[in-house]
Design a protein around this motif. Sequence first.
Motif, PDB file in Angstrom:
ATOM      1  N   MET A   1      45.201  35.447  69.824  1.00  0.00           N
ATOM      2  CA  MET A   1      44.458  34.209  70.406  1.00  0.00           C
ATOM      3  C   MET A   1      43.985  33.582  69.060  1.00  0.00           C
ATOM      4  SD  MET A   1      42.432  34.219  73.527  1.00  0.00           S
ATOM      5  CE  MET A   1      42.104  35.432  74.810  1.00  0.00           C
ATOM      6  N   LEU A   2      44.106  32.134  68.894  1.00  0.00           N
ATOM      7  CA  LEU A   2      43.343  31.474  68.045  1.00  0.00           C
ATOM      8  C   LEU A   2      41.982  31.251  67.880  1.00  0.00           C
ATOM      9  CD1 LEU A   2      46.341  28.618  67.916  1.00  0.00           C
ATOM     10  CD2 LEU A   2      46.066  30.627  66.386  1.00  0.00           C
ATOM     11  N   PRO A   3      41.341  31.514  66.943  1.00  0.00           N
ATOM     12  CA  PRO A   3      39.873  31.299  66.965  1.00  0.00           C
ATOM     13  C   PRO A   3      39.629  29.414  66.841  1.00  0.00           C
ATOM     14  CG  PRO A   3      40.505  31.865  64.643  1.00  0.00           C
ATOM     15  CD  PRO A   3      41.730  31.816  65.672  1.00  0.00           C
ATOM     16  N   LEU A   4      38.652  29.091  67.442  1.00  0.00           N
ATOM     17  CA  LEU A   4      38.235  27.794  67.611  1.00  0.00           C
ATOM     18  C   LEU A   4      37.937  27.295  66.001  1.00  0.00           C
ATOM     19  CD1 LEU A   4      38.289  25.972  69.804  1.00  0.00           C
ATOM     20  CD2 LEU A   4      35.975  26.247  70.072  1.00  0.00           C
ATOM     21  N   ALA A   5      38.833  26.426  65.545  1.00  0.00           N
ATOM     22  CA  ALA A   5      38.420  25.864  64.276  1.00  0.00           C
ATOM     23  C   ALA A   5      37.305  25.022  64.065  1.00  0.00           C
ATOM     24  CB  ALA A   5      39.799  25.053  63.734  1.00  0.00           C
ATOM     25  N   ILE A   6      36.850  24.165  65.164  1.00  0.00           N
ATOM     26  CA  ILE A   6      35.822  23.258  64.907  1.00  0.00           C
ATOM     27  C   ILE A   6      34.619  23.836  65.769  1.00  0.00           C
ATOM     28  CG2 ILE A   6      34.753  21.020  65.089  1.00  0.00           C
ATOM     29  CD1 ILE A   6      37.848  20.131  64.778  1.00  0.00           C
ATOM     30  N   PRO A   7      33.415  24.303  65.603  1.00  0.00           N
ATOM     31  CA  PRO A   7      32.424  24.560  66.446  1.00  0.00           C
ATOM     32  C   PRO A   7      32.274  23.491  67.275  1.00  0.00           C
ATOM     33  CG  PRO A   7      31.681  24.419  64.132  1.00  0.00           C
ATOM     34  CD  PRO A   7      32.983  24.063  64.169  1.00  0.00           C
ATOM     35  N   LEU A   8      31.917  23.764  68.699  1.00  0.00           N
ATOM     36  CA  LEU A   8      31.629  22.718  69.411  1.00  0.00           C
ATOM     37  C   LEU A   8      30.014  22.490  69.529  1.00  0.00           C
ATOM     38  CD1 LEU A   8      33.822  23.490  72.385  1.00  0.00           C
ATOM     39  CD2 LEU A   8      34.155  21.668  70.718  1.00  0.00           C
ATOM     40  N   ASN A   9      29.767  21.108  69.528  1.00  0.00           N
ATOM     41  CA  ASN A   9      28.390  20.671  69.626  1.00  0.00           C
ATOM     42  C   ASN A   9      28.083  20.100  70.862  1.00  0.00           C
ATOM     43  OD1 ASN A   9      25.789  19.619  69.157  1.00  0.00           O
ATOM     44  ND2 ASN A   9      25.971  18.780  67.258  1.00  0.00           N
ATOM     45  N   ASP A  10      26.873  20.449  71.418  1.00  0.00           N
ATOM     46  CA  ASP A  10      26.715  19.763  72.857  1.00  0.00           C
ATOM     47  C   ASP A  10      26.521  18.508  72.791  1.00  0.00           C
ATOM     48  OD1 ASP A  10      27.377  22.230  74.049  1.00  0.00           O
ATOM     49  OD2 ASP A  10      25.292  22.884  74.435  1.00  0.00           O
ATOM     50  N   ASP A  11      25.983  18.112  71.523  1.00  0.00           N
ATOM     51  CA  ASP A  11      25.450  16.366  71.465  1.00  0.00           C
ATOM     52  C   ASP A  11      26.793  15.763  71.319  1.00  0.00           C
ATOM     53  OD1 ASP A  11      22.719  17.233  71.812  1.00  0.00           O
ATOM     54  OD2 ASP A  11      22.606  17.756  69.780  1.00  0.00           O
ATOM     55  N   THR A  12      27.695  16.048  70.761  1.00  0.00           N
ATOM     56  CA  THR A  12      29.025  15.385  70.436  1.00  0.00           C
ATOM     57  C   THR A  12      30.038  15.340  71.596  1.00  0.00           C
ATOM     58  OG1 THR A  12      29.976  17.091  69.209  1.00  0.00           O
ATOM     59  CG2 THR A  12      28.497  15.273  67.904  1.00  0.00           C
ATOM     60  N   VAL A  13      30.052  16.417  72.668  1.00  0.00           N
ATOM     61  CA  VAL A  13      31.006  16.508  73.537  1.00  0.00           C
ATOM     62  C   VAL A  13      30.563  15.938  74.639  1.00  0.00           C
ATOM     63  CG1 VAL A  13      32.454  18.320  74.782  1.00  0.00           C
ATOM     64  CG2 VAL A  13      32.094  18.698  72.467  1.00  0.00           C
TER      65      VAL A  13
END
Length: 99
Positions: free
Chosen positions: A1-13
């Motif tokens: 599995m590929l790790p998520l390269a960019i951490p998700l921010n609840d304010d920008t998604v």
Amino acid sequence: MLPLAIPLNDDTVTPGFLGFGVFIALAVATVFLVRSMNKRMKNIQAPSEADLKQQEWERAQAARSGDPEPEKASADKAGAEKAEAAGPVGDAKGAKDSG
């Protein structure tokens, strides 16, 4: 599995324009469905309280007199009343399609 390269921010998604469009489409569909339902509900001819009381009284009278079929007499009477309410055969009200 590929790790998520960019951490998700609840304010920008956000749902974006696609989510907004789907929401608006659902709202418009709901408005049209409610309008259609209201139109159909107005066409329902349910018996009134007075009609129900009259039928109950007729059944009681028939039971006292020993008439075995009180429903038939009230059904014939109701059919005659509907025919009178519909008007003449050529009347636009009587020729209106109910569907």
